[in-house]
Design a protein around this motif. Structure first.
Motif, PDB file in Angstrom:
ATOM      1  N   GLN A 134      34.632 -64.188 101.631  1.00 51.66           N
ATOM      2  CA  GLN A 134      33.240 -64.548 101.368  1.00 51.66           C
ATOM      3  C   GLN A 134      32.329 -63.331 101.470  1.00 51.66           C
ATOM      4  O   GLN A 134      31.377 -63.184 100.691  1.00 51.66           O
ATOM      5  N   SER A 146      39.974 -55.166  96.104  1.00 52.03           N
ATOM      6  CA  SER A 146      39.353 -56.266  96.840  1.00 52.03           C
ATOM      7  C   SER A 146      40.185 -56.660  98.056  1.00 52.03           C
ATOM      8  O   SER A 146      39.642 -56.917  99.142  1.00 52.03           O
ATOM      9  N   PHE A 155      31.032 -59.490  84.354  1.00 53.53           N
ATOM     10  CA  PHE A 155      30.837 -60.896  84.707  1.00 53.53           C
ATOM     11  C   PHE A 155      30.771 -61.767  83.463  1.00 53.53           C
ATOM     12  O   PHE A 155      31.315 -62.868  83.420  1.00 53.53           O
ATOM     13  N   SER A 203      28.749 -58.472  96.388  1.00 49.94           N
ATOM     14  CA  SER A 203      28.936 -58.180  94.967  1.00 49.94           C
ATOM     15  C   SER A 203      28.124 -59.098  94.059  1.00 49.94           C
ATOM     16  O   SER A 203      27.325 -58.638  93.237  1.00 49.94           O
ATOM     17  N   ASP A 204      28.321 -60.396  94.198  1.00 54.96           N
ATOM     18  CA  ASP A 204      27.822 -61.365  93.220  1.00 54.96           C
ATOM     19  C   ASP A 204      26.305 -61.368  93.013  1.00 54.96           C
ATOM     20  O   ASP A 204      25.850 -61.568  91.874  1.00 54.96           O
ATOM     21  N   ALA A 236      32.373 -61.237  98.334  1.00 52.40           N
ATOM     22  CA  ALA A 236      31.575 -61.888  97.289  1.00 52.40           C
ATOM     23  C   ALA A 236      30.082 -61.707  97.548  1.00 52.40           C
ATOM     24  O   ALA A 236      29.301 -61.444  96.623  1.00 52.40           O
ATOM     25  N   VAL A 293      24.546 -59.717  89.935  1.00 51.28           N
ATOM     26  CA  VAL A 293      24.654 -60.326  88.611  1.00 51.28           C
ATOM     27  C   VAL A 293      23.593 -61.404  88.412  1.00 51.28           C
ATOM     28  O   VAL A 293      23.038 -61.557  87.325  1.00 51.28           O
ATOM     29  N   PHE A 294      23.262 -62.129  89.489  1.00 48.95           N
ATOM     30  CA  PHE A 294      22.351 -63.264  89.377  1.00 48.95           C
ATOM     31  C   PHE A 294      20.891 -62.896  89.601  1.00 48.95           C
ATOM     32  O   PHE A 294      20.000 -63.647  89.209  1.00 48.95           O
ATOM     33  N   ARG A 310      25.431 -51.450  88.582  1.00 46.28           N
ATOM     34  CA  ARG A 310      24.964 -52.797  88.247  1.00 46.28           C
ATOM     35  C   ARG A 310      25.248 -53.170  86.796  1.00 46.28           C
ATOM     36  O   ARG A 310      25.699 -54.275  86.505  1.00 46.28           O
TER      37      ARG A 310
END
Length: 246
Positions: free
Chosen positions: A146, A124, A105, A152-153, A149, A156-157, A98
């Motif tokens: 998709q 990827s 990012f 993964s994404d 993503a 970060v958020f 992480r």
């Protein structure tokens, strides 16, 4: 006094670099700052890492190696088992790394200039091929992109969400995406309003672990998993009696 082993110095430099990159960003962190934190000279840093870009590449290397190992193993499996192995393994690998991923990012520009970026793109694309499956059409490949993503994404958020809750949510989301029928008319699958009525296996296990820890109420678990309190309580009852009532 004996000299510190070279590997120990290299590891200390990497840990300090990751801390400083996380605090100030890659671009705003100098080799001098890394050296000052460790009481090393800039020359000592350059002995192990001839340029700051080498530090970045070394920090990302474990993530890339783990993803490549995952794909090597998955590509030996039948198509459906390979897809599931990649989806679950990708989420687990991303969660394991992480901190470096968050750093990437926020400072992606340096990565795009080197071999690391092209290697990440190759990884990827391999994952997309496995998830889409053989003879996949454009729509299936779009969903596979998709899916990568979605695996993964979120790390970060949602930095304040625990690994086990985030893992359950990520796998639930990507499975819903891939299970939905492909809309050939362009309108997309019909979506029922409201919160989901059920939890998948990973979410159920996460809910039970959270409740068993004694640190989370049913309300808190329901909020974390985005379902109703009654849904959580139903699954907890199936595992045994609880101390809370609806």
């Amino acid at each position: 006094m004996t000299a510190e082993p070279a590997d120990d110095t290299r590891s200390r430099i990497l840990r300090a670099a990751l801390d400083l990159f996380a605090e100030h960003g890659y671009q705003r962190t100098s080799l001098r700052q890394i050296g000052e934190r460790l009481r090393l000279t800039k020359a000592a840093i350059l002995y192990h890492f001839p340029a700051k870009e080498h530090l970045l590449a070394a920090l990302v290397e474990p993530l890339l190696s783990d993803l490549e190992g995952l794909l090597d193993a998955a590509e030996e499996l039948p198509a459906e088992r390979a897809r599931q192995a990649v989806l679950e393994g990708w989420v687990d690998t991303i969660l394991t790394h992480r901190r470096p991923l968050g750093m990437l990012f926020h400072d992606i520009a340096p990565i795009t200039r080197g071999d690391t970026y092209h290697r990440l793109m190759r990884i990827s694309m391999r994952a997309i091929d496995v998830i889409a499956g053989p003879q996949a059409g454009r729509r299936e490949r779009v969903r596979a992109v998709q899916a990568v993503a979605m695996c993964s994404d979120p790390v970060v958020f949602f930095t304040d969400v625990s690994d086990e809750v985030l893992r359950a949510d990520m796998l639930d989301g990507v499975r819903r995406l891939l299970a939905a029928p492909v809309d050939t008319a362009g309108a997309g699958p019909r979506r029922r309003p409201g919160r989901p009525r059920a939890l998948d296996r990973e979410q159920i296990e996460a809910a039970r672990r959270m409740y068993a820890s004694g640190e989370h109420s049913v309300d808190a678990i329901a909020a974390a998993l985005h379902v109703s309190r009654a849904t959580v309580y139903r699954h907890l009852q199936q595992a045994g009696p609880t101390n809370e009532t609806v």
